[in-house]
Design an enzyme around this catalytic site. Structure first.
Site, PDB file in Angstrom:
ATOM      1  CB  CYS A  47      -3.536  -5.695  -1.438  1.00  0.00           C
ATOM      2  SG  CYS A  47      -5.422  -5.991  -1.581  1.00  0.00           S
ATOM      3  N   GLY A  75      -4.324  -0.200   0.946  1.00  0.00           N
ATOM      4  CA  GLY A  75      -5.613  -1.257   1.305  1.00  0.00           C
ATOM      5  C   GLY A  75      -5.975  -0.875   2.960  1.00  0.00           C
ATOM      6  CG  ASN A 152      -0.057  -5.474  -5.154  1.00  0.00           C
ATOM      7  OD1 ASN A 152       0.771  -4.616  -5.446  1.00  0.00           O
ATOM      8  ND2 ASN A 152      -1.480  -5.310  -5.328  1.00  0.00           N
ATOM      9  N   GLY A 153      -1.859  -8.088  -6.843  1.00  0.00           N
ATOM     10  CA  GLY A 153      -1.835  -8.134  -8.386  1.00  0.00           C
ATOM     11  C   GLY A 153      -3.144  -8.823  -8.861  1.00  0.00           C
ATOM     12  CE1 TYR A 295      -5.321   8.952  -5.440  1.00  0.00           C
ATOM     13  CE2 TYR A 295      -5.897   6.768  -5.875  1.00  0.00           C
ATOM     14  CZ  TYR A 295      -6.176   7.800  -5.340  1.00  0.00           C
ATOM     15  OH  TYR A 295      -7.110   7.621  -4.428  1.00  0.00           O
ATOM     16  CG  ASP A 398      -7.598  15.496  -8.907  1.00  0.00           C
ATOM     17  OD1 ASP A 398      -6.917  14.919  -8.152  1.00  0.00           O
ATOM     18  OD2 ASP A 398      -8.876  15.345  -8.828  1.00  0.00           O
ATOM     19  CB  CYS A 435      -6.593  -1.551 -14.532  1.00  0.00           C
ATOM     20  SG  CYS A 435      -5.151  -2.668 -14.018  1.00  0.00           S
ATOM     21  CB  CYS A 484       1.728  -1.227 -17.287  1.00  0.00           C
ATOM     22  SG  CYS A 484      -0.014  -1.662 -17.879  1.00  0.00           S
TER      23      CYS A 484
END
Length: 507
Positions: A47, A75, A152-153, A295, A398, A435, A484
């Site tokens: 999101c 999203g 978001n999270g 990404y 990729d 994750c 992270c």
């Protein structure tokens, strides 16, 4: 206009994703059936958020639409807005793309005011309930909206906090951990807005970037590790914008000011003009998600002062240094693999050719029941220009390899096109762990690099060579170990919860 305002110049899975329903629906499936359930074979963002506040009434309907459209990549399954107008909050949210949802709004003038927040949502199978769409809002005893937030999270202690609040008599109307944040702020509003947010941040754990409004105030805050991105911009001296990425600032004509700091609250107050800032903790270390650069984020975005496109191009150059190979052409898997392929070409001198054609009208709702049809799916999504590849030695670049199913099918397509040699390069390190901080990732059993050695994966993909960007080189490209890297190292900025949670993740 000088955007460096004086008031800012001194500011200092295992699998779980809180996806119990999805876990139950897919745990009995075979590997082949799971491939049908997840045909895209990518980690998905959870999101995007957008917020705008002005001292004047604006066309917040259009500005929110533009900002959310710029965040559509974060999203695509639902979106919504909440607008503050003359002491009242009006909200609308529905399933669908941003432009489709906004087309259904019959009275746009009702959504014009001085403040707006918005949200674009990504969900997974079995979790498309409208009561989980954002923004969330709380009402008073007169059925009037008094508070609304978008998030978001993912909270790691949402289940525990929800139970505590329910024991106190709080009634929940959804299954998202976003509502836990909402109810905690609502519960503590007698402390004042800043005090309520501070008390909430001191209770919640995990990753969160939040925008919100009351009937006369605007606010935004970010977790103590800054795991999910949140940036601040300004259209003029009276109009501020907060969003997940800088591309949303560009979409509404705002200029970038800075990133919201980890542990920081920005908010409006009754006593001072503009936005105020308050650091709940002043010793936070930024640990923004490394995969945002690999990404998730749009290539034209800048996060924490680092341009996403430049990171991707540098990753292609770095993996050439790490694993050079003789080849005739370099191709990138659209979209995020293309800048890396260009970087690989610049470093190696091997020509880049944009010969993988992407169908940009494929949604995420494909369910493919048969193996025969799955074999055709990658051709539907990506199709090669055969004349550019036949009898050539090809390097495929990729962004990552997750389950390996799409990569394997892509290799088969290239072999059928008559490619002589195939050398596969991933510009992320091997993904070996899920994750739990706001990204939709597969179960560890389905992460191919967690279950195969590099040589085994090379044989599985049937390629002539295979290499992943090393974590050390990724750190060098990003310029700091303060990110992270949990999906590569299983070492996270926050504690990994011990059990599968039964609360939907908060997007």
């Amino acid at each position: 206009m000088d955007l460096e305002f004086q008031k800012y110049s001194t500011l200092p899975k295992y699998a779980f994703q809180n996806r119990y329903q999805e876990f139950e629906e897919t745990k009995h499936l075979s590997k082949e059936e799971k491939e049908a359930h997840y045909p895209f074979d990518k980690m998905e963002e959870e999101c995007g958020v957008f917020g705008l506040h002005s001292t004047e009434n604006l066309d917040t309907f259009s500005l929110a639409q533009f900002g959310l459209f710029a965040l559509q990549h974060r999203g695509q399954e639902a979106c919504g807005i909440a607008v503050g107008n003359k002491g009242k909050i009006f909200s609308v949210k529905d399933e669908g793309l941003v432009l489709d949802v906004f087309k259904t709004i019959e009275e746009p003038e009702q959504f014009m005011g001085s403040t707006v927040i918005g949200h674009t949502r990504y969900t997974t199978a079995g979790d498309k309930k409208k009561y989980n769409f954002q923004p969330f809002f709380a009402k008073n005893e007169y059925d009037q909206i008094i508070l609304s937030i978008a998030h978001n999270g993912n909270l790691t202690n949402a289940k525990q906090l929800r139970k505590e609040l329910e024991d106190e008599g709080v009634v929940f109307r959804a299954t998202s951990d976003t509502e836990v944040i909402l109810r905690l702020i609502q519960k503590n509003l007698d402390l004042g807005l800043r005090g309520a947010i501070k008390a909430t941040m001191e209770k919640i754990e995990g990753a969160y970037s939040v925008v919100g409004i009351t009937r006369n105030k605007f606010f935004a805050f970010r977790d103590f590790n800054g795991i999910r991105p949140l940036v601040l911009g300004a259209i003029d001296q009276n109009t501020f914008v907060v969003a997940s990425e800088t591309c949303a600032l560009d979409g509404v004509g705002a200029q970038y000011v800075r990133d919201i700091l980890p542990g920081e609250i920005v908010y409006t107050s009754d006593n001072e003009e503009g936005l105020q800032s308050y650091l709940v903790k002043d010793d936070c270390v930024n640990k923004i998600c490394a995969f945002e650069y690999i990404y998730f984020a749009r290539p034209d975005s800048t996060l924490e002062g680092i341009n996403v496109h430049e990171v991707r191009e540098k990753s292609g150059m770095k993996i050439w240094e790490q694993a050079p190979v003789d080849a005739d052409i370099v191709i990138g898997v659209p979209d995020s693999g293309v800048p890396a392929a260009i970087g690989f070409s610049k470093a190696s001198g091997i020509p880049f050719r944009p010969v993988l054609i992407k169908n940009r009208y494929i949604g995420r709702s494909f369910i493919i029941p048969s193996q025969e049809m799955r074999e055709h799916f990658v051709n539907l999504k990506l199709n090669p220009i055969i004349s550019e590849m036949k009898d050539k030695r090809v390097v495929i670049i990729d962004d990552s390899i997750v389950r390996g199913t799409t990569s394997k099918r892509l290799v088969k397509i290239l072999k059928n096109a008559g490619v002589k040699e195939i050398h596969f390069r991933s510009v992320s390190p091997p993904i070996v762990a899920p994750c739990f901080l706001g990204i939709d990732t597969p179960n560890k059993d389905d992460l191919i690099s967690a279950n195969m050695s590099k040589n085994e994966l090379k044989e599985y993909l049937a390629v002539d060579s295979l290499e992943f960007l090393s974590v050390e080189n990724l750190v060098e490209i990003l310029g700091s170990p303060n990110h992270c890297f949990g999906c590569f190292t299983e070492k996270y900025p926050v504690k990994n919860p011990d059990e599968l949670a039964f609360v939907d993740q908060g997007d």
